[in-house]
Design a protein around this motif. Structure first.
Motif, mmCIF file in Angstrom:
data_model
loop_
_atom_site.group_PDB
_atom_site.id
_atom_site.type_symbol
_atom_site.label_atom_id
_atom_site.label_comp_id
_atom_site.label_asym_id
_atom_site.label_seq_id
_atom_site.Cartn_x
_atom_site.Cartn_y
_atom_site.Cartn_z
ATOM 1 N N HIS A 49 28.174 11.747 -30.526
ATOM 2 C CA HIS A 49 28.902 10.714 -31.276
ATOM 3 C C HIS A 49 30.352 11.193 -31.399
ATOM 4 C CE1 HIS A 49 24.987 9.209 -33.239
ATOM 5 N NE2 HIS A 49 24.643 10.430 -32.866
ATOM 6 N N HIS A 71 23.456 13.083 -25.702
ATOM 7 C CA HIS A 71 23.477 12.518 -27.064
ATOM 8 C C HIS A 71 24.680 13.066 -27.832
ATOM 9 C CE1 HIS A 71 20.940 11.173 -30.764
ATOM 10 N NE2 HIS A 71 22.171 11.418 -31.185
ATOM 11 N N HIS A 119 17.116 6.846 -31.928
ATOM 12 C CA HIS A 119 17.119 7.963 -32.884
ATOM 13 C C HIS A 119 15.775 7.903 -33.616
ATOM 14 C CE1 HIS A 119 21.477 8.184 -32.332
ATOM 15 N NE2 HIS A 119 21.525 9.244 -33.129
ATOM 16 N N ASP A 129 24.115 16.275 -30.072
ATOM 17 C CA ASP A 129 24.279 15.364 -31.219
ATOM 18 C C ASP A 129 25.656 15.527 -31.851
ATOM 19 O OD1 ASP A 129 23.553 13.346 -32.968
ATOM 20 O OD2 ASP A 129 22.474 14.651 -34.351
ATOM 21 N N HIS A 187 15.767 13.346 -31.251
ATOM 22 C CA HIS A 187 15.465 14.162 -32.436
ATOM 23 C C HIS A 187 14.012 14.645 -32.370
ATOM 24 C CE1 HIS A 187 19.182 14.093 -34.703
ATOM 25 N NE2 HIS A 187 19.285 12.805 -34.453
HETATM 26 ZN ZN LIG Z 1 22.692 11.068 -33.110
#
Ligand SMILES: [Zn+2]
Length: 402
Positions: free
Chosen positions: A74, A72, A229, A315, A252
């Protein structure tokens, strides 16, 4: 580089092959060696009877584990939100709205700027032992910007995720149904060839259950796997939706009801190949986000005790978790989330592989990709025991020493 390579003199080898040694799921072997040929693991066994090889890497008694699988992240973005972080640390709450700042900066950036950021962060993660890294789009939120984000992501990873439903962009603020139509239609058609997965930020202020279900179902019809998410900022429908749609991962999982945990646990299937079983929907925990937003951590213990498969990931993103460090996440998971060091190391390697439905990474046995991390430490325990210390001595990625 061709020819065989022997990683020799390993003091503690974490294989993640349950039953292959001590430590339950970690499958720990002592005084071991690993033979690598053509980017794959060719042999694992006692150093004393290791086969000959063209080259040799001496682990010098250190611990070796599979490369981390960060499921995960970005990475395709522009801009910097350090000031927002500082504001949060002086008491402002996190709402997720700062994503808009990054969307504006990303749209304004050149391809080369975005490409250089991805390259830099991917290299940074590799130095910290991450050999597989999922990369999401989600800061473009136009057809053209989402497609270029995915193209750039695909240059750095074969695990790319279309996150056109990260947030409703400002130009659609008063007509979210139209944006959902865009995501499900032209944007998905253009994005799908460049993505393996589809993801939605299912959260109050982002996408509700109906919108998220519509988008994820369209993604499935286009051949993409599902990730969600879910339940980050408060209780919500994300986890149930992930289970309903057979998602690989609910990510999460910070605010879970008993029913959410039961739903995840109900996806459990029996293991094959010596693994003790797992849930087909993995709970991917992202403690960097709780750290960076000063929020309560998810309760990993509760999930593990219910039999839910847990993954750890970074994340990595400029707003809510600007870390690419899996060792940092392992340390947080142990200190703050009720995980044992062994559970956290498994979750950061084999757990991440499960969350990406991969069986060729996150594990060390003949035939898998030769992704190995040699620690500057005698045991995997040091990853949590010595937080913040650069413990990654060397990484082999696809069998190539970095
Ligand atoms: Zn994320």
């Amino acid at each position: 580089m061709s020819g065989s390579l022997l990683v020799d003199n390993i003091g503690e080898l974490v294989t993640n092959v349950a039953g292959a040694g001590e430590g339950g799921p970690l499958g720990i072997r002592r005084r071991a060696a690993v033979l690598v040929e053509e980017g794959r693991v060719a042999w694992v066994g006692p150093a004393a009877i290791a086969p000959a090889a063209d080259r040799r890497v001496d682990a010098d008694g250190a611990a070796v584990l599979p490369g981390f699988v960060d499921s995960h992240a970005h990475l395709v973005f522009a801009g910097d939100r350090a000031a927002e972080f500082a504001a949060r640390m002086s008491g402002q709450p996190y709402t997720g709205g700062g994503i808009r700042t990054t969307v504006a900066a990303t749209r304004a950036a050149s391809d080369d700027t975005l490409r250089e950021t991805v390259r830099r962060l991917r290299a940074e993660a590799l130095r910290q032992g991450t050999t597989t890294m999922e990369i999401k789009s989600g800061y473009g939120l136009t057809v053209a910007d989402e497609v270029r984000s995915l193209r750039i992501a695909a240059e750095a990873s074969d695990e790319t995720t279309f996150l056109g439903a990260h947030l409703v962009p400002p130009e659609y603020a008063d007509r979210p149904d139209d944006y959902v139509g865009l995501v499900c239609g032209p944007m998905l058609r253009a994005a799908a060839p460049h993505a393996r997965w589809i993801d939605v930020f299912c959260e109050r202020g982002a996408f509700d259950a109906d919108h998220a279900r519509a988008i994820l179902t369209c993604g499935q019809a286009a051949g993409l796997g599902v990730r969600v998410h879910a339940n980050q900022l408060g209780p919500g429908p994300g986890v149930r939706l992930a289970v309903e749609l057979g998602a690989a991962s609910a990510d999460h999982c910070t605010h879970l009801s008993d029913g959410d945990i039961d739903a995840l646990a109900a996806t459990r299937v029996d293991g094959s190949d010596g693994d003790g079983g797992h849930t087909t929907t993995v709970a991917t925990l992202l403690p960097g986000a709780e750290f960076s937003t000063r929020s309560p951590y998810p309760d990993a213990r509760r999930l593990l005790d219910a039999g839910v498969t847990v993954a750890l990931a970074t994340d990595c993103n400029p707003g809510s978790s600007y870390t690419s460090s899996m060792p940092f996440c392992v340390a947080l998971a142990v200190r703050e989330m009720g995980m044992t060091p062994a559970e956290a190391v498994w979750a950061a390697t084999a757990g991440g592989a499960r969350a990406l439905r991969r069986d060729d990474v996150g594990v060390l046995r003949p035939g898998v990709r030769a992704d190995l991390t040699i620690l500057d430490a005698p045991t995997h325990l040091h990853l949590a025991y010595r937080p913040g210390v650069p413990l990654i001595r060397q990484v082999l990625h696809n069998g190539v020493p970095t």
